[in-house]
Design a protein around this motif. Structure first.
Motif, PDB file in Angstrom:
ATOM      1  N   GLU A   3      59.159   0.332  28.599  1.00 21.48           N
ATOM      2  CA  GLU A   3      58.210   1.055  29.440  1.00 21.48           C
ATOM      3  C   GLU A   3      58.655   1.067  30.896  1.00 21.48           C
ATOM      4  O   GLU A   3      58.333   1.989  31.640  1.00 21.48           O
ATOM      5  CB  GLU A   3      56.815   0.444  29.318  1.00 21.48           C
ATOM      6  N   PRO A  88      59.339  -9.541  31.745  1.00 22.65           N
ATOM      7  CA  PRO A  88      58.559  -8.688  30.836  1.00 22.65           C
ATOM      8  C   PRO A  88      57.960  -9.478  29.667  1.00 22.65           C
ATOM      9  O   PRO A  88      56.844  -9.185  29.231  1.00 22.65           O
ATOM     10  CB  PRO A  88      59.559  -7.651  30.337  1.00 22.65           C
ATOM     11  N   TYR A  89      58.680 -10.466  29.169  1.00 20.41           N
ATOM     12  CA  TYR A  89      58.152 -11.288  28.076  1.00 20.41           C
ATOM     13  C   TYR A  89      56.904 -12.042  28.533  1.00 20.41           C
ATOM     14  O   TYR A  89      55.878 -12.047  27.857  1.00 20.41           O
ATOM     15  CB  TYR A  89      59.212 -12.267  27.577  1.00 20.41           C
ATOM     16  N   SER A  92      53.974  -9.762  28.793  1.00 17.24           N
ATOM     17  CA  SER A  92      53.446  -9.416  27.468  1.00 17.24           C
ATOM     18  C   SER A  92      52.601 -10.543  26.894  1.00 17.24           C
ATOM     19  O   SER A  92      51.549 -10.295  26.302  1.00 17.24           O
ATOM     20  CB  SER A  92      54.588  -9.103  26.502  1.00 17.24           C
ATOM     21  N   ALA A  95      49.295 -10.462  28.734  1.00 17.75           N
ATOM     22  CA  ALA A  95      48.481  -9.325  28.292  1.00 17.75           C
ATOM     23  C   ALA A  95      47.866  -9.603  26.924  1.00 17.75           C
ATOM     24  O   ALA A  95      46.694  -9.291  26.683  1.00 17.75           O
ATOM     25  CB  ALA A  95      49.318  -8.054  28.260  1.00 17.75           C
ATOM     26  N   ALA A  96      48.631 -10.211  26.034  1.00 21.04           N
ATOM     27  CA  ALA A  96      48.114 -10.551  24.701  1.00 21.04           C
ATOM     28  C   ALA A  96      47.014 -11.604  24.812  1.00 21.04           C
ATOM     29  O   ALA A  96      45.993 -11.523  24.119  1.00 21.04           O
ATOM     30  CB  ALA A  96      49.248 -11.043  23.812  1.00 21.04           C
TER      31      ALA A  96
END
Length: 104
Positions: A3, A88-89, A92, A95-96
């Motif tokens: 993204e 980015p990990y 993520s 966000a999860a």
């Protein structure tokens, strides 16, 4: 990462989830929740190049295949550096976590 417009190297879907293939030595000091790095010399089982998830061989299939069709680049040409994946990990994972709390 996709993204954000960055290319990502090969990713295998394994029994425990996504397995990112990173440049050797680039994940030194990696410390992120729900992840681990393999010690140097660890044997890794990879599916044949044409096996793409959801198809699996020995419980593994490629989410991102070892070479991109548009370039035909070999596996080593587009391996992601660990440092490029960490931020980015972590985003993520956060966000999860937020989504899980929202749905609870």
């Amino acid at each position: 990462m996709h993204e954000a417009g960055r290319r990502i190297g090969p990713v295998v879907l394994g029994p425990l989830g996504g397995e990112f293939i990173l440049q050797r030595g680039s994940a030194a000091g990696w410390d992120a929740p729900h992840s681990s790095t393999l010690p140097l010399g660890t044997l890794v089982l990879l599916p044949p190049p044409g096996v793409r998830a959801p198809e699996l061989v020995a419980g593994r299939g490629w989410l991102v295949p070892p070479c991109h069709p548009e370039t035909g680049a070999p596996l080593c040409a587009e391996v992601t550096p660990g440092g490029a994946l960490l931020e980015p990990y972590l985003a993520s994972v956060e966000a999860a976590r937020e989504e899980q709390q929202r749905c609870a």
